[in-house]
Motif scaffolding. Structure first.
Motif, PDB file in Angstrom:
ATOM      1  N   ILE A   1       0.843  -1.189   0.000  1.00  0.00           N
ATOM      2  CA  ILE A   1       0.000   0.000   0.000  1.00  0.00           C
ATOM      3  C   ILE A   1       0.882   1.245   0.000  1.00  0.00           C
ATOM      4  CG2 ILE A   1      -1.826   1.262   1.175  1.00  0.00           C
ATOM      5  CD1 ILE A   1      -2.659  -1.470   0.090  1.00  0.00           C
ATOM      6  N   TYR A   2       0.581   2.184  -0.890  1.00  0.00           N
ATOM      7  CA  TYR A   2       1.350   3.423  -0.983  1.00  0.00           C
ATOM      8  C   TYR A   2       1.117   4.269   0.265  1.00  0.00           C
ATOM      9  CZ  TYR A   2       2.888   7.992  -2.678  1.00  0.00           C
ATOM     10  OH  TYR A   2       3.522   9.198  -2.823  1.00  0.00           O
ATOM     11  N   ASP A   3       2.213   4.688   0.908  1.00  0.00           N
ATOM     12  CA  ASP A   3       2.083   5.509   2.115  1.00  0.00           C
ATOM     13  C   ASP A   3       2.979   6.743   2.081  1.00  0.00           C
ATOM     14  OD1 ASP A   3       4.575   4.417   2.372  1.00  0.00           O
ATOM     15  OD2 ASP A   3       4.146   3.293   4.207  1.00  0.00           O
ATOM     16  N   GLU A   4       3.538   7.047   0.887  1.00  0.00           N
ATOM     17  CA  GLU A   4       4.379   8.229   0.663  1.00  0.00           C
ATOM     18  C   GLU A   4       5.735   8.154   1.361  1.00  0.00           C
ATOM     19  OE1 GLU A   4       2.585  12.079   0.930  1.00  0.00           O
ATOM     20  OE2 GLU A   4       0.582  11.310   0.521  1.00  0.00           O
ATOM     21  N   GLU A   5       6.036   7.085   2.058  1.00  0.00           N
ATOM     22  CA  GLU A   5       7.316   6.956   2.743  1.00  0.00           C
ATOM     23  C   GLU A   5       8.008   5.664   2.321  1.00  0.00           C
ATOM     24  OE1 GLU A   5       6.875   7.278   6.928  1.00  0.00           O
ATOM     25  OE2 GLU A   5       5.908   9.235   6.869  1.00  0.00           O
ATOM     26  N   ASP A   6       9.286   5.812   2.009  1.00  0.00           N
ATOM     27  CA  ASP A   6      10.124   4.655   1.667  1.00  0.00           C
ATOM     28  C   ASP A   6       9.541   3.829   0.521  1.00  0.00           C
ATOM     29  OD1 ASP A   6      11.862   5.330   3.753  1.00  0.00           O
ATOM     30  OD2 ASP A   6      10.631   4.233   5.204  1.00  0.00           O
ATOM     31  N   ILE A   7       8.928   4.503  -0.456  1.00  0.00           N
ATOM     32  CA  ILE A   7       8.406   3.815  -1.625  1.00  0.00           C
ATOM     33  C   ILE A   7       9.373   4.018  -2.790  1.00  0.00           C
ATOM     34  CG2 ILE A   7       6.564   3.714  -3.342  1.00  0.00           C
ATOM     35  CD1 ILE A   7       5.737   2.572  -0.696  1.00  0.00           C
ATOM     36  N   ASN A   8       9.931   2.932  -3.270  1.00  0.00           N
ATOM     37  CA  ASN A   8      10.861   2.988  -4.389  1.00  0.00           C
ATOM     38  C   ASN A   8      10.151   2.504  -5.642  1.00  0.00           C
ATOM     39  OD1 ASN A   8      12.949   2.762  -6.248  1.00  0.00           O
ATOM     40  ND2 ASN A   8      14.426   2.054  -4.716  1.00  0.00           N
ATOM     41  N   LEU A   9       9.941   3.398  -6.587  1.00  0.00           N
ATOM     42  CA  LEU A   9       9.197   3.071  -7.808  1.00  0.00           C
ATOM     43  C   LEU A   9       9.818   1.900  -8.561  1.00  0.00           C
ATOM     44  CD1 LEU A   9       6.903   3.824  -9.766  1.00  0.00           C
ATOM     45  CD2 LEU A   9       8.469   5.462 -10.835  1.00  0.00           C
ATOM     46  N   ARG A  10      11.126   1.759  -8.475  1.00  0.00           N
ATOM     47  CA  ARG A  10      11.813   0.691  -9.209  1.00  0.00           C
ATOM     48  C   ARG A  10      11.407  -0.707  -8.747  1.00  0.00           C
ATOM     49  NH1 ARG A  10      17.968   2.542  -8.597  1.00  0.00           N
ATOM     50  NH2 ARG A  10      17.146   2.937  -6.505  1.00  0.00           N
ATOM     51  N   ASN A  11      10.835  -0.803  -7.572  1.00  0.00           N
ATOM     52  CA  ASN A  11      10.447  -2.115  -7.031  1.00  0.00           C
ATOM     53  C   ASN A  11       9.125  -2.634  -7.597  1.00  0.00           C
ATOM     54  OD1 ASN A  11      12.726  -2.135  -5.400  1.00  0.00           O
ATOM     55  ND2 ASN A  11      11.668  -1.186  -3.670  1.00  0.00           N
ATOM     56  N   TYR A  12       8.432  -1.812  -8.367  1.00  0.00           N
ATOM     57  CA  TYR A  12       7.086  -2.179  -8.813  1.00  0.00           C
ATOM     58  C   TYR A  12       6.941  -2.035 -10.321  1.00  0.00           C
ATOM     59  CZ  TYR A  12       6.429  -1.375  -3.833  1.00  0.00           C
ATOM     60  OH  TYR A  12       6.565  -1.402  -2.468  1.00  0.00           O
ATOM     61  N   GLN A  13       6.335  -3.037 -10.923  1.00  0.00           N
ATOM     62  CA  GLN A  13       6.010  -2.966 -12.342  1.00  0.00           C
ATOM     63  C   GLN A  13       4.531  -2.637 -12.539  1.00  0.00           C
ATOM     64  OE1 GLN A  13       8.163  -2.918 -14.724  1.00  0.00           O
ATOM     65  NE2 GLN A  13       6.643  -2.691 -16.339  1.00  0.00           N
ATOM     66  N   HIS A  14       3.691  -3.118 -11.618  1.00  0.00           N
ATOM     67  CA  HIS A  14       2.252  -2.852 -11.667  1.00  0.00           C
ATOM     68  C   HIS A  14       1.872  -1.866 -10.560  1.00  0.00           C
ATOM     69  CE1 HIS A  14       1.465  -6.168 -14.477  1.00  0.00           C
ATOM     70  NE2 HIS A  14       2.311  -6.878 -13.765  1.00  0.00           N
ATOM     71  N   ILE A  15       1.137  -0.823 -10.925  1.00  0.00           N
ATOM     72  CA  ILE A  15       0.646   0.150  -9.946  1.00  0.00           C
ATOM     73  C   ILE A  15      -0.853   0.323 -10.164  1.00  0.00           C
ATOM     74  CG2 ILE A  15       0.784   2.535  -9.146  1.00  0.00           C
ATOM     75  CD1 ILE A  15       3.706   2.522 -10.111  1.00  0.00           C
ATOM     76  N   ILE A  16      -1.615   0.204  -9.090  1.00  0.00           N
ATOM     77  CA  ILE A  16      -3.080   0.276  -9.181  1.00  0.00           C
ATOM     78  C   ILE A  16      -3.583   1.491  -8.416  1.00  0.00           C
ATOM     79  CG2 ILE A  16      -5.237  -0.919  -8.649  1.00  0.00           C
ATOM     80  CD1 ILE A  16      -3.465  -3.533  -8.688  1.00  0.00           C
ATOM     81  N   VAL A  17      -4.425   2.294  -9.056  1.00  0.00           N
ATOM     82  CA  VAL A  17      -5.051   3.461  -8.427  1.00  0.00           C
ATOM     83  C   VAL A  17      -6.515   3.129  -8.216  1.00  0.00           C
ATOM     84  CG1 VAL A  17      -5.593   5.906  -8.661  1.00  0.00           C
ATOM     85  CG2 VAL A  17      -3.429   5.028  -9.566  1.00  0.00           C
ATOM     86  N   THR A  18      -6.946   3.072  -6.960  1.00  0.00           N
ATOM     87  CA  THR A  18      -8.318   2.645  -6.671  1.00  0.00           C
ATOM     88  C   THR A  18      -9.332   3.775  -6.769  1.00  0.00           C
ATOM     89  OG1 THR A  18      -8.092   3.024  -4.287  1.00  0.00           O
ATOM     90  CG2 THR A  18      -7.461   0.855  -5.125  1.00  0.00           C
ATOM     91  N   ASN A  19      -8.917   5.013  -6.558  1.00  0.00           N
ATOM     92  CA  ASN A  19      -9.846   6.136  -6.721  1.00  0.00           C
ATOM     93  C   ASN A  19      -9.115   7.377  -7.201  1.00  0.00           C
ATOM     94  OD1 ASN A  19      -8.879   7.251  -4.025  1.00  0.00           O
ATOM     95  ND2 ASN A  19      -9.917   5.394  -3.357  1.00  0.00           N
ATOM     96  N   LEU A  20      -9.808   8.148  -8.036  1.00  0.00           N
ATOM     97  CA  LEU A  20      -9.203   9.331  -8.646  1.00  0.00           C
ATOM     98  C   LEU A  20     -10.241  10.435  -8.707  1.00  0.00           C
ATOM     99  CD1 LEU A  20      -6.662  10.438 -10.035  1.00  0.00           C
ATOM    100  CD2 LEU A  20      -7.541   9.528 -12.190  1.00  0.00           C
ATOM    101  N   CYS A  21      -9.962  11.544  -8.026  1.00  0.00           N
ATOM    102  CA  CYS A  21     -10.909  12.658  -7.972  1.00  0.00           C
ATOM    103  C   CYS A  21     -10.847  13.470  -9.270  1.00  0.00           C
ATOM    104  CB  CYS A  21     -10.613  13.557  -6.778  1.00  0.00           C
ATOM    105  SG  CYS A  21      -9.040  14.435  -6.872  1.00  0.00           S
ATOM    106  N   ASN A  22     -11.834  14.312  -9.481  1.00  0.00           N
ATOM    107  CA  ASN A  22     -11.899  15.122 -10.697  1.00  0.00           C
ATOM    108  C   ASN A  22     -10.680  16.023 -10.840  1.00  0.00           C
ATOM    109  OD1 ASN A  22     -14.362  13.994 -11.330  1.00  0.00           O
ATOM    110  ND2 ASN A  22     -15.559  15.647 -10.430  1.00  0.00           N
ATOM    111  N   LYS A  23     -10.268  16.617  -9.735  1.00  0.00           N
ATOM    112  CA  LYS A  23      -9.114  17.515  -9.768  1.00  0.00           C
ATOM    113  C   LYS A  23      -7.851  16.766 -10.175  1.00  0.00           C
ATOM    114  CE  LYS A  23      -6.545  20.825  -6.902  1.00  0.00           C
ATOM    115  NZ  LYS A  23      -6.430  21.444  -5.544  1.00  0.00           N
ATOM    116  N   GLY A  24      -7.669  15.594  -9.597  1.00  0.00           N
ATOM    117  CA  GLY A  24      -6.495  14.796  -9.935  1.00  0.00           C
ATOM    118  C   GLY A  24      -6.503  14.337 -11.376  1.00  0.00           C
ATOM    119  N   LEU A  25      -7.675  13.928 -11.863  1.00  0.00           N
ATOM    120  CA  LEU A  25      -7.811  13.477 -13.240  1.00  0.00           C
ATOM    121  C   LEU A  25      -7.462  14.591 -14.215  1.00  0.00           C
ATOM    122  CD1 LEU A  25      -8.787  11.346 -15.327  1.00  0.00           C
ATOM    123  CD2 LEU A  25     -11.092  12.258 -15.010  1.00  0.00           C
TER     124      LEU A  25
END
Length: 261
Positions: A57-81
């Motif tokens: 689960i993404y928690d904004e701390e100690d997340i290294n993008l290189r460790n993941y090939q698949h990333i899932i976004v469960t919700n996206l607000c209008n502003k973010g989109l």
């Protein structure tokens, strides 16, 4: 004698651990990262995928993008989109998602969590279509928009298949007009869910060999595939239209004729 017993015990212990290590290695799962603000959505995704993937689960701390090939976004607000469609980032999460797209990671966005889609029954049509454009723009960057229950299947099929499947259900308003100036039937419209206006020459869809994508600048493999599967062998596009690499390959493989007008 005591030394011999000790050596024997050590050997036995080592032999016990060897198969365990091998089994552990065989059971290693690919890591995936899930981004979302709703705990219920996160739990659903975990339950869907944990038997096959190691879910983080993404928690904004100690997340290294290189460790993941698949990333899932469960919700996206209008502003973010809207922001990400325009290449803007309002917070660390959006920056992370955009960086993932830059790095060609396989990004999946759940349809059920896209905010504007919840207003499909009563939204102003022009406003709703604007956000559909934003969604399609993000898809053109490499993201896949999928239903929750199709997530695992889409992940197994691969990114290219994901994009094709997702685009069928999240495209902008379309208009199919024949050479007589008549609007096509709903059945034709469902076969050609296209972004922008497509002008088709001829009387019946099955006889058409020429189509025109008149107001879309970025032409994808999915755009051409939909036309080809409905008998179109020649496509007219605007002079400044850009064909994605996959679209160029599809043109070569299927021997399609692309005319810039």
């Amino acid at each position: 004698m005591d030394i011999e017993k000790l050596v024997d015990m050590v050997i036995k212990e080592v032999m016990k651990r060897i198969p365990e290590s091998a089994a552990d290695t065989a059971m290693d799962k690919e890591k995936i990262l899930v981004i979302g603000s709703c705990s219920e959505d996160l739990t659903i995704v975990e339950e869907l995928l944990e038997h096959k993937y190691e879910v983080h689960i993404y928690d904004e701390e100690d997340i290294n993008l290189r460790n993941y090939q698949h990333i899932i976004v469960t919700n996206l607000c209008n502003k973010g989109l809207a922001s990400m469609a325009l290449g803007l980032c309002n917070d660390n999460v959006q920056e992370f998602i955009v960086e993932a797209l830059f790095n060609a990671k396989k990004l999946y966005i759940l349809k059920e969590g896209i905010q504007y889609r919840k207003y499909s029954t009563n939204a102003n049509e022009a406003l709703y279509n604007l956000y559909k454009q934003y969604e399609c723009k993000i898809m053109s960057y490499g993201a896949s928009v999928v239903h929750e229950h199709d997530l695992l299947k889409n992940m197994e099929m691969g990114t290219n298949c994901n994009v094709d499947l997702a685009q069928k259900d999240s495209l902008i308003e379309s208009s199919i007009v024949n050479s007589q100036g008549m609007t096509s039937s709903k059945d034709m419209n469902s076969k050609f869910e296209e972004v922008g206006k497509i002008v088709v020459s001829g009387d019946t869809l099955q006889d058409h060999q020429v189509a025109e994508i008149s107001n879309k600048r970025l032409i994808t493999e999915s755009d051409l595939k939909k036309l080809y599967l409905n008998g179109i062998k020649e496509v007219k596009v605007i002079k400044k239209a850009i064909l994605t690499p996959l679209a160029q390959d599809y043109v070569r493989i299927k021997r399609l004729q692309i005319n810039r007008v």
